[in-house]
Write a protein that holds these residues in place. Structure first.
Motif, PDB file in Angstrom:
ATOM      1  N   ARG A 311      28.614  54.638  52.459  1.00 22.09           N
ATOM      2  CA  ARG A 311      27.389  54.825  53.314  1.00 22.09           C
ATOM      3  C   ARG A 311      27.580  55.250  54.926  1.00 22.09           C
ATOM      4  N   MET A 312      27.214  56.211  55.415  1.00 19.94           N
ATOM      5  CA  MET A 312      27.528  56.742  56.955  1.00 19.94           C
ATOM      6  C   MET A 312      25.939  57.195  57.310  1.00 19.94           C
ATOM      7  N   THR A 313      25.896  56.953  58.353  1.00 20.51           N
ATOM      8  CA  THR A 313      24.746  57.313  59.269  1.00 20.51           C
ATOM      9  C   THR A 313      24.579  58.847  59.150  1.00 20.51           C
ATOM     10  N   VAL A 314      23.395  59.274  58.618  1.00 18.52           N
ATOM     11  CA  VAL A 314      23.136  60.713  58.617  1.00 18.52           C
ATOM     12  C   VAL A 314      21.850  60.889  59.721  1.00 18.52           C
ATOM     13  N   ARG A 315      22.027  61.737  60.541  1.00 17.74           N
ATOM     14  CA  ARG A 315      20.973  61.782  61.356  1.00 17.74           C
ATOM     15  C   ARG A 315      20.443  63.537  61.310  1.00 17.74           C
ATOM     16  N   HIS A 316      19.192  63.621  60.830  1.00 19.46           N
ATOM     17  CA  HIS A 316      18.688  64.894  60.758  1.00 19.46           C
ATOM     18  C   HIS A 316      18.361  65.514  62.054  1.00 19.46           C
ATOM     19  N   GLU A 322      16.655  71.359  56.508  1.00 22.11           N
ATOM     20  CA  GLU A 322      17.431  69.996  55.797  1.00 22.11           C
ATOM     21  C   GLU A 322      19.013  69.848  55.895  1.00 22.11           C
ATOM     22  N   GLY A 323      19.571  71.056  55.966  1.00 19.44           N
ATOM     23  CA  GLY A 323      21.121  71.166  55.924  1.00 19.44           C
ATOM     24  C   GLY A 323      21.717  70.817  57.527  1.00 19.44           C
ATOM     25  N   GLN A 324      20.649  70.767  58.716  1.00 21.22           N
ATOM     26  CA  GLN A 324      21.223  70.615  59.819  1.00 21.22           C
ATOM     27  C   GLN A 324      21.072  69.192  60.095  1.00 21.22           C
ATOM     28  N   ILE A 325      22.307  68.477  59.854  1.00 23.75           N
ATOM     29  CA  ILE A 325      22.628  67.066  60.235  1.00 23.75           C
ATOM     30  C   ILE A 325      23.888  66.550  61.277  1.00 23.75           C
ATOM     31  N   TYR A 326      23.888  65.327  61.572  1.00 21.24           N
ATOM     32  CA  TYR A 326      24.808  65.016  62.475  1.00 21.24           C
ATOM     33  C   TYR A 326      25.236  63.710  62.132  1.00 21.24           C
ATOM     34  N   VAL A 327      26.632  63.454  61.849  1.00 16.57           N
ATOM     35  CA  VAL A 327      27.158  62.210  61.370  1.00 16.57           C
ATOM     36  C   VAL A 327      27.917  61.630  62.372  1.00 16.57           C
ATOM     37  N   PRO A 328      27.523  60.689  63.110  1.00 15.48           N
ATOM     38  CA  PRO A 328      28.406  60.109  64.290  1.00 15.48           C
ATOM     39  C   PRO A 328      29.769  59.936  64.040  1.00 15.48           C
ATOM     40  N   GLN A 329      30.079  59.134  62.883  1.00 17.99           N
ATOM     41  CA  GLN A 329      31.337  58.552  62.586  1.00 17.99           C
ATOM     42  C   GLN A 329      32.458  59.814  62.203  1.00 17.99           C
ATOM     43  N   VAL A 330      31.806  60.985  61.594  1.00 14.75           N
ATOM     44  CA  VAL A 330      32.603  62.060  61.428  1.00 14.75           C
ATOM     45  C   VAL A 330      32.916  62.715  62.460  1.00 14.75           C
ATOM     46  N   TRP A 574      47.062  47.611  48.105  1.00 12.96           N
ATOM     47  CA  TRP A 574      46.611  48.419  49.034  1.00 12.96           C
ATOM     48  C   TRP A 574      45.343  49.289  48.776  1.00 12.96           C
ATOM     49  N   ARG A 575      44.942  49.544  47.526  1.00 14.49           N
ATOM     50  CA  ARG A 575      43.685  50.137  47.190  1.00 14.49           C
ATOM     51  C   ARG A 575      42.466  48.878  47.486  1.00 14.49           C
ATOM     52  N   ARG A 576      42.673  47.707  47.105  1.00 14.10           N
ATOM     53  CA  ARG A 576      41.850  46.639  47.472  1.00 14.10           C
ATOM     54  C   ARG A 576      41.566  46.420  48.794  1.00 14.10           C
ATOM     55  N   GLY A 577      42.768  46.539  49.633  1.00 15.51           N
ATOM     56  CA  GLY A 577      42.620  46.415  51.199  1.00 15.51           C
ATOM     57  C   GLY A 577      41.599  47.399  51.859  1.00 15.51           C
ATOM     58  N   LEU A 578      41.983  48.906  51.618  1.00 23.38           N
ATOM     59  CA  LEU A 578      41.424  49.945  51.852  1.00 23.38           C
ATOM     60  C   LEU A 578      39.499  49.591  51.428  1.00 23.38           C
ATOM     61  N   PHE A 579      39.644  49.212  50.339  1.00 20.98           N
ATOM     62  CA  PHE A 579      38.217  49.298  49.946  1.00 20.98           C
ATOM     63  C   PHE A 579      37.312  48.019  50.520  1.00 20.98           C
ATOM     64  N   LEU A 580      38.115  47.068  50.889  1.00 24.13           N
ATOM     65  CA  LEU A 580      37.369  45.967  51.620  1.00 24.13           C
ATOM     66  C   LEU A 580      36.996  46.241  52.929  1.00 24.13           C
ATOM     67  N   ILE A 581      37.855  47.135  53.584  1.00 27.12           N
ATOM     68  CA  ILE A 581      37.725  47.420  55.085  1.00 27.12           C
ATOM     69  C   ILE A 581      36.702  48.585  55.069  1.00 27.12           C
ATOM     70  N   MET A 582      36.794  49.469  54.126  1.00 27.66           N
ATOM     71  CA  MET A 582      35.405  50.313  54.282  1.00 27.66           C
ATOM     72  C   MET A 582      34.076  49.725  53.723  1.00 27.66           C
ATOM     73  N   ALA A 583      34.050  48.622  52.746  1.00 23.91           N
ATOM     74  CA  ALA A 583      32.898  48.098  52.448  1.00 23.91           C
ATOM     75  C   ALA A 583      32.138  47.366  53.806  1.00 23.91           C
ATOM     76  N   ARG A 584      33.043  46.571  54.531  1.00 21.58           N
ATOM     77  CA  ARG A 584      32.687  46.039  55.698  1.00 21.58           C
ATOM     78  C   ARG A 584      32.089  46.900  56.772  1.00 21.58           C
ATOM     79  N   ASN A 585      32.372  48.126  56.892  1.00 23.01           N
ATOM     80  CA  ASN A 585      32.223  49.265  57.827  1.00 23.01           C
ATOM     81  C   ASN A 585      31.060  49.971  57.207  1.00 23.01           C
ATOM     82  N   ALA A 586      30.669  50.079  56.071  1.00 20.27           N
ATOM     83  CA  ALA A 586      29.657  50.737  55.794  1.00 20.27           C
ATOM     84  C   ALA A 586      28.388  50.686  56.295  1.00 20.27           C
ATOM     85  N   VAL A 587      27.617  51.830  56.568  1.00 16.18           N
ATOM     86  CA  VAL A 587      26.345  51.712  56.925  1.00 16.18           C
ATOM     87  C   VAL A 587      25.419  50.743  55.969  1.00 16.18           C
TER      88      VAL A 587
END
Length: 609
Positions: A311-316, A322-330, A574-587
């Motif tokens: 999950r990432m922050t999606v600001r309209h 509806e299609g005009q959005i801003y994703v700060p992380q991206v 390596w997949r487990r490490g990536l998954f844990l990092i992404m999960a901890r930083n998910a919105v």
């Protein structure tokens, strides 16, 4: 007019660098009409075959309920395919194409802005030392304004691009009038002659020629915003003629003066017009970059909705669109990547080596997915589907192969980015699947729980409790933990499940499904397409009549997953490490589902993976 501003910004600014990059591979002191006419012929037929035939006439027919883009095409291909293995393969192809699109999103602003401001070397040589800092300033301003939305700027895009296309078309025409025989380059015989004469060198030239079709994917990706016919008509009647006239005008200029190779685009016009053209080109490249950045935001949201990214922050940024959005992380990731590329490569010529792989890689993925869709959905014969898209795939493969030669020179950038993002997305998808499997093992089926509920001694307290659950047939973990610790259950309970479908948008009639499971207990299934952002409180408010309670006073119970590595993991290290990092930083789910934070109760759940 809006089509010109949004769809054609990228491909419309390719004359700034495509012809120059293609011709610079030859010895500038020995350049003759053979090389010039051959390159023009290659550019012309690339525009005809790849953009016009492949995208405008064929791929744009494969719309996913009006929406385009490689992820929409992937979802369409999976829907008409048979077999889990085939669907996984198509998903991997779609992910790879999306990841390469992100690579395109990093390179396009860098090469476009640099190539435009390099016109200062021609119009104002005293300012050539400031090209790099001015480019970084323009790029910084471009990404800084993203948080404000593109609504206001978007209204200026169309008129500016009309002026741009008319200007480059007229300048090209004036030069063609001096050497009209360059128009003979529309004959493929000149391209064939170049390939026969130069053999291996011609292969290198193809790696640069492909720059003229950068942005072709945007025609398909933006189809949902404007429709297929406005895009087709604009391309055939306006954009394509202007581009061809400008390319041929640059060729005519080179025939008259081979020294113009230093920058044939800006040397087309009279000296007094060069500085205004630099300014116009800078604005046009900002527009081109804006289109790619907005596309990256949309693709990121689609990946999140389809379960390939956390999950990432999606600001309209618009109350109307509806299609005009801003994703700060991206936005931050793109800004850092673009600035680093500018500082590392310094010139558009150097960046040209990095550009082709991202573009041609996406072309390959699109060709494969389109072949499946046309075979299954449009019921083409196997021979027709393989013949047509096999030939297009072969052409794309030649372009891709020509660009792989430039891996050392800079092609490694989009390649490394694409491989890294593919690893991230597949790791997240596999990790979520493992998590769901673990969750099912420790969960309780909902039916027996509701059967025993009337005879249980659970205390019912006033109020409404909303429990989010990913599987509507099982008791939410947050409910079990609430019973374990608080030993009470609210009089009114909602089990809410969000389902993401492989369609762009879900109709209002299918959005919500409400069912009463027991007295005071309802199940609500909310469906969203991959182009939509969930808003749980709003959707529940719309179901007030069916639920018979005031949802605005509800308390939301969420399970806070605490992931820890297990002794016998189902994922590689390596997949487990990536998954844990992404999960901890998910919105957090509260922000992603737009749930008021003051009405949320989070209960920790420890899960071993």
């Amino acid at each position: 007019m809006a089509v010109l501003g949004v769809v054609y910004g990228d491909i419309g600014t390719s004359p700034l660098y495509a012809f120059k990059a293609s011709l610079q591979l030859f010895d500038p002191t020995k350049t003759t009409a053979v090389e010039i006419m051959g390159v023009l012929s290659l550019i012309f037929w690339s525009l005809i075959i790849i953009v016009t035939i492949k995208y405008v006439f064929l791929v744009m027919r494969a719309d996913n309920r009006g929406e385009g883009g490689i992820l929409a095409l992937m979802a369409l291909a999976q829907r008409v395919s048979i077999g889990a293995g085939t669907k996984r393969t198509l998903a991997l192809i779609g992910i790879a194409g999306a990841c390469l699109f992100f690579g395109d999103g990093v390179i396009t602003p860098a090469i476009s802005v640099l190539s435009a401001l390099e016109g200062l070397k021609v119009s104002a040589p005293s300012l050539k030392l400031y090209v790099l800092p001015i480019s970084i300033a323009v790029i910084a301003g471009l990404f800084a304004m993203q948080r404000q939305g593109t609504g206001r700027v978007g209204r200026l895009f169309g008129p500016v691009m009309i002026v741009w296309f008319l200007a480059i078309g007229v300048l090209g025409t004036l030069e063609i009038m001096k050497h009209p025989f360059v128009l003979y380059a529309v004959s493929p015989s000149y391209a064939l002659q170049l390939c026969i004469q130069y053999k291996g060198m011609a292969f290198f030239v193809l790696g640069a020629v492909v720059l003229c079709v950068t942005g072709a994917e945007a025609l398909y990706a933006d189809m949902g915003h404007f429709g297929a016919w406005p895009i087709r008509i604009s391309w055939l009647l306006f954009v394509l003629p202007c581009l061809v006239l400008n390319y041929f005008g640059q060729g005519a200029l080179m025939i008259g003066d081979t020294a113009a190779i230093q920058n044939p685009f800006f040397l087309l016009g009279p000296e007094w017009l060069r500085l205004p053209m630099v300014l116009l080109a800078t604005v046009a490249t900002v527009i081109a970059s804006q289109a790619v950045i907005s596309g990256a935001f949309s693709v990121a949201r689609q990946c999140t909705q389809m379960g390939f990214l956390p999950r990432m922050t999606v600001r309209h940024t618009s109350t109307m669109e509806e299609g005009q959005i801003y994703v700060p992380q991206v936005n931050t990731a793109l800004a850092v990547g673009v600035v680093l590329l500018v500082l590392a490569f310094k010139t558009s010529d150097s960046l040209a080596s990095a550009y082709g792989i991202a573009v041609t890689g996406t072309f390959l993925c699109t060709a494969v997915l389109a072949m499946v869709v046309f075979r299954r959905q449009f019921h083409w014969s196997r021979f027709a589907a393989i013949s047509v898209f096999g030939v297009l795939f072969l052409i794309d493969s030649v372009f891709f192969s020509a660009n792989t030669i430039k891996v050392v020179e800079g092609g490694w950038v989009p390649l490394a980015l694409g491989i890294s993002l593919t690893g991230l997305m597949t790791s997240w998808k596999q990790g979520r699947d493992v998590l769901l499997s673990r969750w099912k093992q420790s969960s309780m089926p909902l039916a027996p729980f509701l059967t025993r509920l009337p005879q249980s001694r659970i205390i019912r307290v006033p109020g409404l409790a909303v429990f989010m659950t990913s599987n509507p047939d099982y008791v939410p973990t947050s409910l079990l933990h609430n019973l374990k610790h608080n030993k009470v259950l609210h009089e009114n309970v909602l089990f809410v499940t969000v389902e993401n479908e492989d369609v762009p948008e879900v109709s209002p009639q299918r959005r919500a499904e409400v069912a009463e499971l027991a007295p005071g207990v309802h199940r609500v299934i909310l469906r969203y397409g991959f182009m939509e952002s969930p808003n749980i409180p709003r959707e529940l408010e719309d179901q007030t009549d069916k639920l018979g309670v005031r949802v605005s006073q509800a308390s939301y119970f969420l399970g806070r997953e605490v992931l820890v590595p297990g002794m016998a993991p189902k994922l590689s290290w390596w997949r487990r490490g990536l998954f844990l990092i992404m999960a901890r930083n998910a919105v957090p789910a509260t922000e992603f589902f737009r749930i008021p934070s003051d009405r949320v109760v989070e209960l920790g759940v420890r899960i071993t993976i």
